[in-house]
Design an enzyme around this catalytic site. Structure first.
Site, short mmCIF file in Angstrom:
data_model
loop_
_atom_site.label_atom_id
_atom_site.label_comp_id
_atom_site.label_asym_id
_atom_site.label_seq_id
_atom_site.Cartn_x
_atom_site.Cartn_y
_atom_site.Cartn_z
N HIS A 1 0.95 -1.29 0.14
CA HIS A 1 0.02 -0.08 0.24
C HIS A 1 0.88 1.16 -0.16
CE1 HIS A 1 -3.81 2.14 1.95
NE2 HIS A 1 -3.24 2.83 1.03
N HIS B 1 1.29 4.62 -2.52
CA HIS B 1 0.70 5.50 -3.63
C HIS B 1 2.08 6.20 -4.26
CE1 HIS B 1 -3.55 5.55 -2.25
NE2 HIS B 1 -2.78 5.31 -1.25
N HIS C 1 -9.54 1.05 -1.16
CA HIS C 1 -9.70 1.82 0.30
C HIS C 1 -10.94 1.67 0.89
CE1 HIS C 1 -5.82 3.28 -1.23
NE2 HIS C 1 -5.70 4.17 -0.28
N GLU D 1 -11.11 3.55 6.23
CA GLU D 1 -9.92 4.47 6.86
C GLU D 1 -10.84 5.37 7.28
OE1 GLU D 1 -7.96 6.58 3.40
OE2 GLU D 1 -6.38 7.31 4.53
N ASP E 1 1.82 3.95 2.70
CA ASP E 1 0.87 4.99 2.02
C ASP E 1 1.39 5.91 1.19
OD1 ASP E 1 -1.84 5.31 1.50
OD2 ASP E 1 -2.38 6.04 3.42
N ASP E 2 1.70 7.27 1.72
CA ASP E 2 2.33 8.07 1.47
C ASP E 2 3.33 8.67 2.13
OD1 ASP E 2 0.11 8.70 -0.53
OD2 ASP E 2 -0.95 8.56 1.24
N1 HPA Z 1 -6.37 7.53 1.35
C1 HPA Z 1 -7.10 7.76 0.36
N2 HPA Z 1 -6.67 8.29 -0.69
C2 HPA Z 1 -5.49 8.45 -0.99
C3 HPA Z 1 -4.54 7.95 0.10
C4 HPA Z 1 -5.05 7.46 1.36
O1 HPA Z 1 -4.50 7.37 2.33
N3 HPA Z 1 -3.24 8.34 -0.26
C5 HPA Z 1 -3.53 8.68 -1.41
N4 HPA Z 1 -4.48 8.88 -2.11
ZN ZN Z 2 -3.80 4.79 0.54
#
Ligand code: HPA
Ligand code: ZN
Length: 341
Positions: free
Chosen positions: A18, A20, A201, A204, A282-283
């Site tokens: 996971h 991006h 997703h 969250e 994630d990011d």
């Molecule tokens: N959630 C939803 N969209 C996203 C995320 C995330 O954590 N990171 C990049 N796009």
């Molecule tokens: Zn994500």
């Protein structure tokens, strides 16, 4: 956590499922690309951009994340972004990674989907020779319409054909609340009919009902995040029974205030309930750490044991979209390392 355990985790062969790729774009590279491409950013300096990374929720992050991605124009830009992530992944002993990318973020600015995928693919192909295998998952932006997703999917069809070894699935990201998985039922039906892997997703910021929709309407192979599933005991029981992987991103959840403190994170409770939890970044450029940092912070906050960390690492290999031979080889390598270390 003592230094021996920390080192054991740091050097363990691991997956990342996971991430991006646009979220790996570090402030320094954002400014370098902005200058090269003549793009004006609404931030005066690297420090000013970094200072803006004080998020209050998912949307406050997404606004800055899309601004950061606006500097990406050429195939070389996508190559350099991905090559930089590859270096960080190798440093963290990632041996298999599955990257998300957001084509609509780029096609809306006039960048072709071929430019995006060709650049990412070239860097991932280079990485193969350095011991990092990978897959690529095309994500639809859920704040846009399903018709937009369908058009994006059609535009990507030649790329699914050109890169069948790499581009193996579709996902769903961006603003979750108000955009339930069922909004994308038709495009996921088309992807499933083509034999692609499916992820979304869910849970969250969104409720357990969105996780049920991802499972029952989209029929996903993995849930991204899924941390709010804990609010529904029957759902947790089902996720555990089906060994449905959850790609959890603890530092992301902390930075986007899904939890006020990492000690409140539901990862350990989900793991103890038998869910197939994995740990991911994630990011990473936006949330203060790559995958090893996510492991360290989670182990410290939740007191994960040696056996817990081994289970999480194993879950990653079990959840990876690879063939049985590669999976078995990677798990054997993890187990040999873990029991010798
Ligand atoms: N959630 C939803 N969209 C996203 C995320 C995330 O954590 N990171 C990049 N796009
Ligand atoms: Zn994500």
């Amino acid at each position: 956590m003592n230094t021996t355990f920390k080192d054991k985790i740091a050097r363990a062969p691991k997956t990342e499922l996971h991430i991006h790729i646009e979220g790996s774009l570090e402030p320094g590279l954002i400014f370098a690309l902005a200058q090269r491409n003549g793009v004006t950013l609404p931030y005066a300096s690297v420090d000013a951009l970094h200072a803006a990374y004080a998020f209050t929720d998912l949307q406050s992050f997404l606004d800055i994340y899309y601004a950061g991605a606006s500097v990406l124009l050429t195939e070389e830009d996508f190559y350099e972004m991905t090559a930089a992530y590859v270096e960080r992944a190798l440093e963290d002993h990632v041996v298999h990674t599955e990257l998300f990318f957001d084509p609509q973020t780029h096609t809306a600015r006039g960048v072709s989907i071929e430019t995006v995928v060709d650049g990412i693919e070239r860097a991932l192909d280079d990485a193969e020779g350095r011991g990092l295998s990978s897959r690529l998952i095309l994500c639809f932006l859920r704040h846009l319409s399903e018709d937009d997703a369908l058009a994006t999917f059609d535009a990507a069809l030649p790329l699914f054909k050109r890169y069948p070894h790499r581009l193996i699935g579709v996902g769903l990201d961006s603003s979750e609340l108000g955009h339930p998985p069922s909004k994308f039922a038709r495009v996921f039906d088309k992807a499933r009919a083509m034999g692609l892997k499916l992820v979304a997703h869910a849970g969250e910021e969104g409720p357990p009902a969105y996780v049920y929709e991802a499972l029952d309407v989209l029929k996903v192979d993995r849930i991204d995040h899924g941390v709010r599933s804990i609010e529904d005991a029957a759902l947790v029981e089902r996720l555990a029974r089906e060994r449905m992987p959850l790609t959890v991103c603890p530092l992301s959840n902390l930075k986007l205030r899904v939890f006020d403190d990492l000690k409140q994170h539901t990862l350990k409770r989900l793991l103890d309930a038998g869910a197939a939890v994995t740990i991911n970044s994630d990011d990473p450029a936006y949330f203060g750490g790559y995958v090893n940092d996510n492991f360290f912070a989670t182990v410290d906050a939740l007191g994960l044991s040696d056996a817990d960390v081994h289970a999480v690492l194993r879950n990653g290999f079990e959840a990876a979209f690879v063939g049985a031979a590669q999976r078995d080889a990677m798990i054997a390598r993890l187990d040999a390392y873990w029991h010798a270390a």
